[in-house]
Design a protein around this motif. Structure first.
Motif, PDB file in Angstrom:
ATOM      1  N   PHE A 169       0.800  -1.223   0.000  1.00 35.02           N
ATOM      2  CA  PHE A 169       0.000   0.000   0.000  1.00 35.02           C
ATOM      3  C   PHE A 169       0.834   1.275   0.000  1.00 35.02           C
ATOM      4  O   PHE A 169       0.298   2.357   0.205  1.00 35.02           O
ATOM      5  CB  PHE A 169      -0.925   0.018   1.220  1.00 35.02           C
ATOM      6  CG  PHE A 169      -1.931  -1.094   1.248  1.00 35.02           C
ATOM      7  CD1 PHE A 169      -2.803  -1.279   0.197  1.00 35.02           C
ATOM      8  CD2 PHE A 169      -2.005  -1.961   2.329  1.00 35.02           C
ATOM      9  CE1 PHE A 169      -3.740  -2.302   0.209  1.00 35.02           C
ATOM     10  CE2 PHE A 169      -2.935  -2.990   2.359  1.00 35.02           C
ATOM     11  CZ  PHE A 169      -3.809  -3.154   1.290  1.00 35.02           C
ATOM     12  N   GLN A 170       2.129   1.201  -0.227  1.00 35.98           N
ATOM     13  CA  GLN A 170       2.976   2.387  -0.083  1.00 35.98           C
ATOM     14  C   GLN A 170       2.789   3.363  -1.238  1.00 35.98           C
ATOM     15  O   GLN A 170       2.969   3.015  -2.401  1.00 35.98           O
ATOM     16  CB  GLN A 170       4.458   1.998   0.009  1.00 35.98           C
ATOM     17  CG  GLN A 170       5.357   3.202   0.289  1.00 35.98           C
ATOM     18  CD  GLN A 170       6.742   2.810   0.730  1.00 35.98           C
ATOM     19  OE1 GLN A 170       7.094   1.632   0.767  1.00 35.98           O
ATOM     20  NE2 GLN A 170       7.561   3.798   1.064  1.00 35.98           N
ATOM     21  N   PRO A 171       2.449   4.620  -0.933  1.00 36.00           N
ATOM     22  CA  PRO A 171       2.310   5.627  -1.992  1.00 36.00           C
ATOM     23  C   PRO A 171       3.678   6.064  -2.518  1.00 36.00           C
ATOM     24  O   PRO A 171       4.707   5.913  -1.855  1.00 36.00           O
ATOM     25  CB  PRO A 171       1.596   6.794  -1.288  1.00 36.00           C
ATOM     26  CG  PRO A 171       1.056   6.214  -0.012  1.00 36.00           C
ATOM     27  CD  PRO A 171       2.010   5.128   0.366  1.00 36.00           C
ATOM     28  N   TRP A 172       3.666   6.635  -3.695  1.00 39.78           N
ATOM     29  CA  TRP A 172       4.865   7.155  -4.334  1.00 39.78           C
ATOM     30  C   TRP A 172       5.451   8.313  -3.521  1.00 39.78           C
ATOM     31  O   TRP A 172       4.729   9.112  -2.932  1.00 39.78           O
ATOM     32  CB  TRP A 172       4.508   7.627  -5.747  1.00 39.78           C
ATOM     33  CG  TRP A 172       5.630   8.203  -6.543  1.00 39.78           C
ATOM     34  CD1 TRP A 172       5.768   9.495  -6.956  1.00 39.78           C
ATOM     35  CD2 TRP A 172       6.776   7.502  -7.045  1.00 39.78           C
ATOM     36  NE1 TRP A 172       6.921   9.647  -7.682  1.00 39.78           N
ATOM     37  CE2 TRP A 172       7.561   8.439  -7.759  1.00 39.78           C
ATOM     38  CE3 TRP A 172       7.200   6.179  -6.955  1.00 39.78           C
ATOM     39  CZ2 TRP A 172       8.759   8.083  -8.385  1.00 39.78           C
ATOM     40  CZ3 TRP A 172       8.392   5.817  -7.577  1.00 39.78           C
ATOM     41  CH2 TRP A 172       9.150   6.763  -8.277  1.00 39.78           C
ATOM     42  N   LEU A 173       6.778   8.363  -3.458  1.00 42.16           N
ATOM     43  CA  LEU A 173       7.526   9.413  -2.765  1.00 42.16           C
ATOM     44  C   LEU A 173       7.199   9.475  -1.276  1.00 42.16           C
ATOM     45  O   LEU A 173       7.095  10.559  -0.688  1.00 42.16           O
ATOM     46  CB  LEU A 173       7.283  10.783  -3.416  1.00 42.16           C
ATOM     47  CG  LEU A 173       7.775  10.925  -4.865  1.00 42.16           C
ATOM     48  CD1 LEU A 173       7.501  12.327  -5.391  1.00 42.16           C
ATOM     49  CD2 LEU A 173       9.241  10.588  -4.995  1.00 42.16           C
ATOM     50  N   THR A 174       7.020   8.313  -0.679  1.00 40.83           N
ATOM     51  CA  THR A 174       6.816   8.247   0.768  1.00 40.83           C
ATOM     52  C   THR A 174       7.816   7.280   1.381  1.00 40.83           C
ATOM     53  O   THR A 174       8.372   6.415   0.703  1.00 40.83           O
ATOM     54  CB  THR A 174       5.395   7.775   1.133  1.00 40.83           C
ATOM     55  OG1 THR A 174       5.220   6.426   0.680  1.00 40.83           O
ATOM     56  CG2 THR A 174       4.345   8.675   0.511  1.00 40.83           C
TER      57      THR A 174
END
Length: 682
Positions: free
Chosen positions: A100-105
């Motif tokens: 579930f990791q969003p981009w640029l996080t």
């Protein structure tokens, strides 16, 4: 108590018949009216420019960016906005951080965190509270409009020259292209310019209010883009020292007042660092990826992305590529550069020119040691050299200087120069807007696919194995993962775990016909792809029967292969296929003891993984190594849970080719003529 009681004299009422008093009243009213007219005459051009900037921004966002831009920073900012809006600092990882990791996080024990500081996301939060996050875009264009005027006014002390300079800023392609996106570059530049104008004016006038405002503005800049705040502060501090040499008392007072106003923003930034990273001195940027930092060496944007070796040579290459793109986004393009150089020569004897040069050079020089200068050079042709945006404003002031000087002597010549600048600008502006619109339109199917989902769903974004929102900019989850649509990454084996954890959601596979749009700036004129939503299910059993069917399209041999771990089981379906005839075979796979097949059951290689069934059609089957040539493949993900095995269905389907000896795999929703029926047994 009356005036008589106190010994004071009461004011005498004006005699209505006193002609002198009436005349004085009329004169005062006339002066006030004259001042109002002068104020209107003076400030209506700036107000008109603000209205023009707002109207242009609304049109650009609607027409050029109907489905976001190529720049995925936009959606990261919006994700951070939703997290802050929900009164959190972290987004939930749902127990599956890799899914579930969003981009640029980044991710830690508290969940996901954005790489960005609080400044621009807070502007977005405030805009959303007013009704629409897009209001923040308007705040950005207005801030730069006012900032450009204020900076030009302070440097040139010429109202109309400042108005003309601001108009040239608004006419520059960099402003137009950036005026419709959820990015903070225009806002950041405007705040930096306002800081410079307030600082220089405050020192010149010895006005404590302006100095306090300057401190608050550079504090806001630090909250938005900390490194840019250092560059803005350094550039204007050096010039302020030169311009106010020997005025030590005024300089000291300015430092104290501005510093006092800056401190709350510094404390807020450091407190945010402490809450996110555990250290006041570590910013989220480097906590997300320690290799994403300043200096030379091995650099990387995110874990799992490509590594770059950044050295002085790469820095020079990045600076030059950005510099070559710079004129295309300036009013007048290369002609504008020539005119700006002439303006610099005309202003060479004025001390304030050093302020223009300070802004013009601070950012190219300052970003030389950041590897982003090389990364950004890859897409500078599409949306302007982002780290050089502040340098456009002094260039516009220098161009305006030439136009104004020419206007005073030869108005026809000034009009011809303006026309030439406009004519040269339009092709570059049209090209960049056309390309950015093409990219945005190509992203529309992602939005449409998400809007078409009508029930609680779990959507796996194909071709997105590590991060959400990079390929599909609309795959933004709610901070606590409770939206009607829950997006997840493309990790076939882990999909089974996530599906098991969310039995209330319908699993879907979201497949695009053009996965290269994840790096859209490499494809500035893409076609509009197709986005398919494929229902998924999980089969349970101890053994599975795979009934394989393939309908021949040409004559020749057909070979099938079951690829399980390091073991390949090949079968020749026919030596001479007849077009239109369907050929079949069958395998059984399951939890037989690892080793030789037993009772015709091919054992699963591990407790979790994938296996595939491949078909080499006649053209490929005729060669010595058929599966080193073009073939079709269906891939299954499985996982053993207790006494049973889970199998993800339908399988992922691929065409595999070898152009010029290089393996090329293309996923597709269907493989016409090639089907596999699955049956699970206990």
């Amino acid at each position: 108590m009356t005036a008589l009681d106190t010994g004071a004299s009461a004011p005498t009422p004006a005699d209505p018949h006193d002609a002198g008093a009436a005349s004085r009243t009329a004169d005062g009213r006339a002066r006030r009216n004259a001042r109002r007219r002068n104020d209107v005459d003076r400030w209506w051009p700036l107000l008109a420019l603000i209205v023009l900037a707002i109207a242009g921004s609304l049109v650009i966002r609607r027409v050029i960016y109907p489905a976001f831009s190529w720049n995925r920073d936009e959606v990261t900012y919006l994700w951070q906005m939703t997290v802050l809006r929900s009164h959190h600092l972290f987004g939930s990882d749902g127990g599956f951080p890799t899914m579930f990791q969003p981009w640029l996080t980044g991710v830690n024990e508290h969940g996901f965190f954005s790489q960005y500081t609080l400044g621009w996301p807070l502007v977005l939060v405030a805009a959303e509270l007013l009704g629409d996050p897009a209001i923040a875009i308007l705040v950005g264009v207005v801030t730069l409009t006012v900032g450009a005027y204020a900076f030009a006014r302070e440097v040139t002390r010429d109202h109309w020259l400042s108005i003309l300079s601001t108009l040239l800023v608004l006419a520059s392609p960099f402003f137009v292209v950036q005026s419709g996106v959820y990015l903070g570059y225009l806002f950041s530049t405007g705040v930096g310019l306002l800081f410079g104008a307030a600082l220089l004016a405050g020192l010149r006038r010895d006005d404590w209010r302006l100095l306090v405002a300057a401190g608050a503005l550079i504090g806001m800049e630090f909250l938005v883009r900390p490194y840019d705040a250092v560059l803005w502060g350094g550039a204007f501090a050096v010039y302020a020292l030169i311009a106010n040499w020997r005025r030590w008392r005024a300089l000291g007072r300015g430092v104290v007042l501005a510093g006092a106003a800056f401190v709350p923003f510094l404390v807020l930034t450091l407190a945010y660092n402490r809450a996110i990273t555990g250290s006041i001195t570590q910013f989220p940027f480097t906590a997300k990826e320690p290799l994403d930092t300043f200096g030379f060496g091995v650099r990387r944007l995110l874990p799992g992305t490509r590594v770059t070796h950044f050295d002085a040579e790469e820095a020079v290459r990045g600076e030059l590529r950005n510099a070559l793109s710079f004129p295309q986004f300036l009013v007048g393009a290369w002609l504008g550069v020539v005119v700006a150089i002439v303006g610099l020569w005309m202003r060479r004897r004025q001390r304030s020119t050093w302020a223009l040069l300070a802004v013009l050079t601070a950012f190219p020089v300052g970003y030389f040691v950041f590897w982003g200068i090389r990364l950004s050079s890859s897409y500078a042709f599409l949306s302007a050299p982002l780290y050089f945006i502040p340098a456009y404003v002094p260039c516009c002031i220098l161009i305006a200087t030439v136009i104004q000087a020419l206007w005073r002597h030869r108005r026809v010549g000034a009009a011809l120069l303006c026309a030439a600048l406009l004519v040269v600008t339009l092709p570059f502006l049209y090209s960049r807007l056309h390309s950015n619109r093409a990219v945005s339109l190509a992203q529309g199917p992602w939005r449409n696919a998400g809007e078409s989902i009508t029930q609680s769903s779990l959507v796996f974004v194909a071709f997105a194995p590590h991060y959400l929102m990079h390929l599909n900019p609309f795959s933004r989850n709610s901070p606590v993962l409770d939206g009607a649509v829950l997006y997840a990454a493309d990790q076939p084996v882990n999909m089974l775990d996530v599906i098991r954890a969310h039995p209330e959601r319908r699993p879907l596979l979201e497949l695009t016909s053009n996965p290269e749009l994840g790096d859209a700036f490499h494809h500035p004129y893409p076609g509009v792809p197709t986005v398919s939503l494929i229902p998924m299910s999980v089969l349970h059993g101890r053994q599975f029967t795979l009934h394989v069917r393939y309908t021949a399209t040409t004559a020749g041999p057909i070979v099938a292969r079951l690829h399980m771990g390091d073991v390949n089981t090949d079968r020749t379906l026919t030596d001479a296929a007849t077009p239109g005839v369907t050929y079949e075979t069958e395998w059984r796979v399951g939890d037989a003891n690892v080793g030789a097949p037993r009772d015709g059951v091919i054992p699963l290689a591990t407790t979790s993984g994938t296996f595939s069934v491949q078909i080499a059609a006649p053209a490929a089957a005729a060669v010595t190594r058929p599966f080193r040539a073009a073939h079709l493949e269906q891939q299954f993900a499985y996982q053993t849970v207790g006494d049973a095995t889970e199998l993800l269905n339908p399988p992922r389907q691929y065409t595999v080719k070898y152009p010029k000896g290089k393996r090329l795999v293309v996923e597709t929703p269907t493989l016409p003529g090639y089907t596999i029926d699955l049956v699970g047994t206990s």
